[in-house]
Write a protein that holds these residues in place. Structure first.
Motif, short mmCIF file in Angstrom:
data_model
loop_
_atom_site.label_atom_id
_atom_site.label_comp_id
_atom_site.label_asym_id
_atom_site.label_seq_id
_atom_site.Cartn_x
_atom_site.Cartn_y
_atom_site.Cartn_z
N LEU A 266 -18.68 16.67 -2.22
CA LEU A 266 -18.00 17.89 -2.65
C LEU A 266 -16.51 17.81 -2.32
O LEU A 266 -15.66 18.19 -3.12
N ASP B 14 -4.86 19.65 -10.41
CA ASP B 14 -4.22 20.96 -10.39
C ASP B 14 -2.73 20.84 -10.06
O ASP B 14 -1.91 21.57 -10.59
N LEU C 25 -13.49 31.35 -10.24
CA LEU C 25 -12.87 30.21 -9.58
C LEU C 25 -12.67 30.50 -8.09
O LEU C 25 -12.92 29.66 -7.23
N PHE D 202 -14.50 28.23 -5.18
CA PHE D 202 -13.77 27.46 -4.19
C PHE D 202 -13.87 28.06 -2.80
O PHE D 202 -13.88 27.33 -1.81
N LEU E 35 -17.13 26.88 -1.51
CA LEU E 35 -17.03 25.45 -1.20
C LEU E 35 -16.29 25.23 0.12
O LEU E 35 -16.76 24.51 1.00
N TRP F 214 -3.65 28.98 -13.55
CA TRP F 214 -3.19 27.88 -12.69
C TRP F 214 -2.47 28.43 -11.47
O TRP F 214 -2.67 28.00 -10.34
N MET G 220 -4.80 31.09 -9.01
CA MET G 220 -6.12 30.70 -8.53
C MET G 220 -6.22 30.63 -7.01
O MET G 220 -7.18 31.12 -6.40
N PHE H 112 -4.72 32.12 -4.70
CA PHE H 112 -4.65 33.38 -3.98
C PHE H 112 -6.04 33.99 -3.84
O PHE H 112 -6.44 34.43 -2.76
#
Lengths: 447, 279, 294
Positions: free
Chosen positions: B16, B27, C84, C88, C91, C164, C167, C169
């Motif tokens: 991950l 990004d 998103l 994240f 994750l 972009w 995200m 924040f």
């Protein structure tokens, strides 16, 4: 004790705040009059800033009681700053204006006139010498002093013409010849016609002033179009969009035109990538020099895109200085304006900018090159107005801009012209007062 | 059995992590692009948009400094960032103190107004404020921007500070009161010191917003001599649109100060930004 | 709360006053001004009272509806940003190696000024820009187009830039909340054999609901009120007015079309819409989370 310290702290901070307000200000000494000029022009006429600074310095030397402060405006802020200063009753002593509607809208309402009467401040003999006053005249007098005359002209690359098999001494003079020339140029591998960057739309007035005049006989028709319903969608007002559409459809324009912005889109000509391009007259002379001289690059007459009496004429706009009604230093302001129009200043203006000052005392004998003489001649003898100044600003900036972009994105000229007419309809509903004034303007328009 | 599970779990986490790393790399490509391109000569950019420059060049920065008075613009940005920030944090903490620790009429209203104020676009206030400052002859003067910024950012700062304020125990303050502490004293000797880390966080986040602000600085500081970096870059965009490396150099210079502060103060940044949303 | 003696009742007001004064100057005065101006037709010195005409004209105005619809189109960003953010945050919550650095790195786009971001992406999204070149390199050359220069893609291109930038924040916000979740609950669930998805669904998401709803409203507000910089720097409302949004239109009405009456009217409309939104959120918080302290 602590309270006193804290109060002192707050006082110190407030002092710091006030200091921030005064920072970087040059305070006028006691007894001096400060003249503030809000101006624009460096984008259209590079070098005008240097001239203003030089002229102001010279004037201050002769008139030690006057201090001149110049505030340069950006295109976006010129009008709002002026409008706000009118509403606030405080601002510049000398105010720059784009002419046509942009000046007259502050003059035509007698009760709410925002500009001072120049005939009371400046002698008639002086005002007689001014050129290009049609754009600022109302009721038989000029309400602002034209500063310079700028035109959008067309350059062509003689070498690229030769490579395409075209005669470098006879550039296309009308629409059919233009199409034929473009066809050959395209085959030879270059961009035939650089119409400028259209991503932000700012290039629109240039096309409007070169193509849009072709179907009209007189500037009055532009003014009338604002007032008469349906007019922006009619044949004569649709023509420029049709021409633009055809040029684009046949691939004669820069394919990147919708990705390029106005100031830099036209530079493909400078790089030798396009064979014909639009540019202001001052910048043209610089480009000719940069690109190797009159043998390589020439100025062509605007092709006659249509059959109107105005077709093929040189468009000219004077941009002018007015004195706001609220100014407390009108006489001093007027005096400086007169100073700006003295022969010596006119001469140095041309030297610094290569643009013609708007005064007939300008000595055209000083023009040396062929191109310069050609431009002067074109200006004096075969010129007309800059049409985007003769339609309501909303119709132009909302309607024309979008219409040009529509046509370049694949819409038909008919759809685009109808869009402009729709905007005009909205304008008529939203601004009935302005509409009335346009009617007056049309009725009183003198050729 | 257990060890196998743990190992699989750890491997899963590493996978991950790798996945996220790749995502973040992609990004951040625009940022790499910005910095790398700023060191590419304009000629090279025409054919080499994507890769590392064959020849690293400082010409863009040289051109930038030649075309614009960059130090001046930097100072302008600094002026409109640093001067307001002190006022903002000071006034803000005072107000947050009142809202957070006192019961008074209108407290509810003020507390509930903070969020709505944050949602008003600055363009709504633009024209009336421009008119006001024109009357005061303060357009094109730093004072106007400073005053506006103080008012403009206060709601955002208040949002952050009120949540920090709740971390100070009221009973502690009441104990101080019993000891004879006046409110002004309390504010300066207890609240401010206790909130020092929170105030650092607020200051940093506020400074970032002010440094990055465009519209107000654009309209109120049009004079070339007073433009901030962000406004200068925006006007550059129109004039030098085709010179991408030059624009990227401008973008880099404009952002470097904020990035530096971010790198060294990430803890504060995160603490400040989170305070607004997590109560 | 501190209990205050009767004679010291003025103290909180004193502490509030500097902030109140500044906010009154910068917010109260302009809003009242705008409210009044919206009922006038203003041109130079002349002010004519026209009642609700500005509003009527606005409602019949094509560009207004286009702006409003565009603002609503931008709402699409909101669920994208939230999803998103959650993905994240979860994750990173699982402490995958390097999570602290990732959190910081994800925030870097947020640090950039919107204007600077817009300029960078304007360069990247050009026809001969980085994005198209990358597309070609990975074999998707047929997708190459002028992203900001055509009506079909301009709005979506701007949306991509917003996602972009914003995200990181959301991730940071949600993650912060997750980090304060009671560890023992999660441990207990793990010992019971719950996998990551179950834990997320049953524990983490409910715990994070208030933050997510706050972030939701924040994003919606951004899509209504803070798009100006993006549009101004990337498309100036074009091409062919396809990227007009309400706060940009207010600017154009005031600056380009010089119609302060209409600009004010539109500002009033935008304020009403925004306040309704915020009001709904406040009500939601009150009724959905009655146990949350104000």
């Amino acid at each position: 004790m602590k309270k006193i310290i804290s109060l002192l702290l707050v006082a110190a901070m407030s002092a710091g705040l006030l200091l921030g307000c005064q920072k970087k200000e040059e305070k006028a000494e006691q007894g001096q009059t400060e003249l503030t000029i809000w101006w624009w022009g460096e984008e259209d006429v590079p070098g005008s800033k240097a001239w203003l600074e030089q002229t102001a310095e010279a004037y201050e030397k002769e008139n030690p009681g006057i201090k001149i402060e110049m505030v340069q405006q950006t295109s976006d802020q010129l009008v709002p700053a002026w409008e706000t200063s009118v509403q606030a009753g405080a601002g510049a002593d000398i105010q720059f204006f784009w002419t046509g509607t942009y000046t007259l809208m502050y003059v035509w309402d007698e009760e709410n006139r925002s500009l001072a009467d120049l005939t009371e401040l400046i002698p008639e003999e002086e005002m007689e010498h001014w050129l290009g006053t049609e754009g600022v005249s109302w009721g038989g007098q000029a309400w602002a002093a034209p500063w310079y005359q700028v035109s959008i002209i067309m350059l062509y690359n003689k070498e690229l013409f030769k490579s395409a098999g075209l005669d470098p001494d006879t550039p296309p003079a009308d629409w059919d010849e233009l199409l034929a020339a473009c066809g050959k140029l395209k085959e030879s591998g270059v961009i035939p016609f650089e119409n400028g960057g259209m991503k932000d739309g700012f290039n629109t007035p240039w096309m409007y002033s070169t193509m849009g005049i072709a179907s009209h006989d007189s500037p009055k028709e532009f003014i009338e179009a604002a007032v008469n319903e349906g007019s922006f969608a009619d044949e004569s007002n649709k023509l420029w969009l049709e021409r633009l559409y055809e040029l684009n459809e046949k691939g004669y324009l820069n394919p990147l035109t919708m990705s390029n912005d106005f100031p830099s889109g036209r530079e493909s000509f400078l790089r030798g990538e396009s064979a014909m391009g639009l540019v202001t007259n001052g910048q043209a002379l610089q480009w000719i020099e940069d690109m190797g001289g009159e043998d390589k690059v020439g100025i062509m007459r605007i092709p006659a895109y249509g059959d109107g009496a105005m077709a093929g004429k040189q468009n000219v706009q004077s941009q002018a200085f007015g004195i706001p009604e609220f100014s407390k230093n009108k006489e001093e302001a007027a005096d400086f304006i007169v100073f700006m129009h003295q022969p010596e200043q006119l001469k140095s203006f041309y030297e610094l900018t290569k643009n013609f000052p708007a005064d007939d005392r300008f000595d055209s004998d000083t023009l040396s090159s062929e191109s310069e003489k050609f431009l002067w001649d074109y200006l004096l003898n075969d010129s007309t107005v800059y049409p985007s100044l003769y339609v309501p600003s909303m119709v132009h900036s909302q309607g024309n801009y979008a219409a040009a972009q529509m046509v370049l994105s694949g819409s038909t000229a008919k759809e685009a012209a109808q869009y402009v007419e729709d905007i005009a309809e909205e304008w008529r509903k939203m601004s009935p007062d302005e509409c009335e004034h346009f009617k007056d303007w049309a009725e009183n328009y003198i050729e | 059995m257990r060890t196998g599970y743990k190992r699989r779990q750890r491997m899963g986490k590493w996978l991950l992590s790798a996945g996220v790393a790749v995502f973040i790399f992609v990004d951040l490509i625009p940022i790499f692009f910005t910095v790398i391109t700023s060191f590419k000569s304009r000629d090279e950019y025409v054919y080499n948009v994507f890769s590392i420059p064959e020849r690293w060049s400082l010409e863009n920065y040289a051109n930038l400094f030649e075309a614009y008075d960059v130090p001046q613009m930097f100072l302008s940005s600094l002026t409109v960032t640093v001067i307001p920030i002190f006022f903002i944090v000071y006034f803000g903490t005072m107000a947050a103190f009142a809202i957070g620790k006192f019961e008074f009429k209108g407290r509810r209203i003020f507390a509930n107004m903070i969020f709505p104020l944050m949602s008003i676009p600055s363009v709504v206030m633009l024209f009336p404020l421009f008119r006001l400052f024109s009357k005061l002859n303060m357009t094109n003067k730093f004072g106007s921007v400073i005053v506006i910024y103080i008012g403009l950012i206060l709601p955002f700062i208040l949002n952050m500070l009120t949540s920090f304020m709740s971390s100070i125990s009221s009973s502690y303050l009441e104990a101080a009161m019993i000891d004879g502490c006046g409110f002004w004293q309390m504010f300066h000797r207890i609240i401010l010191p206790l909130l020092a880390p929170a105030l650092s966080a607020t200051t940093i986040v506020g400074a970032m917003w002010l440094w990055n602000e465009m519209l107000i600085a654009f309209i109120f500081l049009q004079d070339e001599a007073k433009r901030t970096l962000v406004v200068g870059l925006t006007s550059m965009q129109g004039l030098f649109q085709l010179d991408v490396p030059l624009l990227m150099a401008g973008a880099t210079i404009t952002t470097v100060p904020v990035i530096l502060i971010f790198v060294f103060g990430q803890k504060w940044f995160i603490r400040g930004l989170t305070a607004g949303g997590v109560k | 709360m501190i209990r205050v003696r009767k004679d010291k009742k003025r103290v909180p007001y004193m502490f509030m006053s500097p902030a109140l004064i500044m906010i009154s100057i910068v917010f109260l005065y302009p809003i009242i001004s705008v409210l009044i101006d919206s009922f006038f037709q203003i041109s130079g010195q002349k002010r004519t009272y026209t009642g609700i005409q500005n509003f009527r004209v606005l409602l019949e105005n094509d560009l207004f509806w286009k702006s409003l619809i565009n603002n609503m189109k931008f709402f699409i960003c909101v669920p994208i940003l939230i999803i998103l953010g959650i993905v994240f945050a979860v994750l990173l919550y699982n402490r995958i190696p390097g999570w602290k650095i990732y959190r910081v790195l994800l925030l870097v786009p947020y640090i950039f000024s919107i204007a600077v971001t817009g300029i960078i992406f304007d360069c990247i999204l050009r026809e001969n820009g980085l994005f198209n070149i990358l597309l070609e390199k990975i074999g998707l050359g047929h997708l190459v187009q002028p992203w900001l220069g055509q009506t079909s893609t301009a709005v979506y291109a701007i949306m991509a830039v917003i996602v972009w930038k914003e995200m990181g924040f959301g991730t940071m916000l949600i993650l912060a909340r997750l980090l304060s979740v009671d560890e023992s609950m999660v441990e207990a669930a793990r010992l019971d054999g719950a996998g990551i998805f179950t834990i997320t669904r049953k524990i983490l998401l409910p715990e994070a609901k208030p933050v997510i709803s706050f972030y939701f409203v924040l994003c919606m507000i951004n899509m209504l009120s803070w798009l100006f910089n993006y549009v101004y720097v990337m498309t100036k409302g074009g091409p062919v007015n396809s990227t007009y949004v309400m706060d940009f239109y207010i600017y154009q009405l005031g600056v380009k079309f010089v119609n302060y009456g209409m600009a004010s009217a539109l500002a009033v409309v935008l304020l009403i819409i925004t306040f309704l939104l915020v009001g709904v959120q406040a009500a939601m918080q009150h009724y959905v989370f009655p146990d949350e302290e104000d």
